[in-house]
Motif scaffolding. Structure first.
Motif, PDB file in Angstrom:
ATOM      1  N   PRO A  55       0.821  -1.225   0.000  1.00 39.37           N
ATOM      2  CA  PRO A  55       0.000   0.000   0.000  1.00 39.37           C
ATOM      3  C   PRO A  55       0.853   1.272   0.000  1.00 39.37           C
ATOM      4  N   ILE A 113      -6.629  12.893   1.407  1.00 38.52           N
ATOM      5  CA  ILE A 113      -7.166  11.857   0.511  1.00 38.52           C
ATOM      6  C   ILE A 113      -6.169  10.714   0.351  1.00 38.52           C
ATOM      7  N   ALA A 114      -4.927  11.039  -0.006  1.00 37.75           N
ATOM      8  CA  ALA A 114      -3.922   9.989  -0.222  1.00 37.75           C
ATOM      9  C   ALA A 114      -3.631   9.241   1.073  1.00 37.75           C
ATOM     10  N   SER A 145      -5.572   8.805   3.646  1.00 37.60           N
ATOM     11  CA  SER A 145      -6.720   7.956   4.006  1.00 37.60           C
ATOM     12  C   SER A 145      -6.749   6.683   3.169  1.00 37.60           C
ATOM     13  N   LEU A 146      -6.473   6.813   1.861  1.00 35.63           N
ATOM     14  CA  LEU A 146      -6.485   5.644   0.974  1.00 35.63           C
ATOM     15  C   LEU A 146      -5.381   4.655   1.335  1.00 35.63           C
ATOM     16  N   ILE A 147      -4.179   5.172   1.571  1.00 29.91           N
ATOM     17  CA  ILE A 147      -3.050   4.306   1.913  1.00 29.91           C
ATOM     18  C   ILE A 147      -3.280   3.646   3.271  1.00 29.91           C
ATOM     19  N   ALA A 178      -6.146   2.989   4.641  1.00 30.33           N
ATOM     20  CA  ALA A 178      -7.190   1.974   4.451  1.00 30.33           C
ATOM     21  C   ALA A 178      -6.585   0.702   3.879  1.00 30.33           C
ATOM     22  N   GLY A 179      -5.663   0.864   2.920  1.00 29.71           N
ATOM     23  CA  GLY A 179      -4.987  -0.299   2.339  1.00 29.71           C
ATOM     24  C   GLY A 179      -4.203  -1.086   3.377  1.00 29.71           C
TER      25      GLY A 179
END
Length: 198
Positions: free
Chosen positions: A36, A73-74, A76-78, A80-81
């Motif tokens: 991630p 945003i980035a 949160s996405l990472i 989450a991964g």
């Protein structure tokens, strides 16, 4: 420098205090959670030209908003991964590495996730420091962090021979929160002044 502190140094400590089999478990955990994190490199390369353009036209408010949006945003996405990977680790590791790897790798991954989640939000820090001419502040904060967290590594491995180095690494990665305090201070003072330094 960060590669040394985040890969080589912890593995040496794990090997010295926990044994070589635990180095293998640690290595596998780092590789799985590294997937991630690979997103961070792409995002960082993308955000640099966007922020650079705003710095060029001296638009402080849009620069701040773009940095904040990218970070949230980035990150949160990472994050989450990373968190979604944790429940999959035991079954996947059992298949590819054997059942004896499953629990130790999950233990290391869970500890490392504590530091990796805040670290995931660091995607825009390097462009921020470069474009605002604040590299000296970045180096100072990083140096202080290393001076505090590296000695703590030895204390942790002494008390927790197998997992202490992983906790130390998580602590080192969590130091990124101090960088964000500096970024907040920077934007707050510039917003009050309403302009860049130069």
């Amino acid at each position: 420098g960060s590669t040394l502190f985040m890969t080589v140094f912890p593995r040496l400590l794990v090997g010295a205090f926990g044994g070589m089999s635990w180095v293998a478990y640690f290595h596998v955990a780092q590789r799985i959670l590294g997937l991630p994190q690979m997103m961070m490199l792409g995002v960082s390369r993308t955000v640099l030209p966007a922020l650079s353009e705003l710095r060029g036209v001296r638009d402080l408010e849009r620069f701040r908003r773009t940095f904040l949006r990218t970070t949230l945003i980035a990150g949160s996405l990472i994050s989450a991964g990373i968190l979604l990977a944790l429940p999959l680790i035991r079954p996947v590791v059992r298949v590819f590495y054997g059942p004896e790897f499953a629990d130790p790798v999950l233990t290391y991954a869970a500890i490392l996730a504590v530091g990796l989640v805040p670290h995931a939000f660091a995607v825009g820090l390097e462009p921020f420091y470069i474009l605002t001419d604040q590299m000296r502040a970045s180096l100072s904060i990083t140096f202080v962090g290393a001076a505090i967290t590296i000695p703590l590594n030895f204390v942790l491995v002494e008390h927790f021979p197998r997992t202490g180095a992983a906790w130390g690494l998580s602590l080192y990665m969590s130091w990124v929160l101090v960088h964000f305090l500096y970024v907040a201070f920077y934007f707050k003072t510039r917003a009050r002044e309403g302009h860049w330094d130069r």
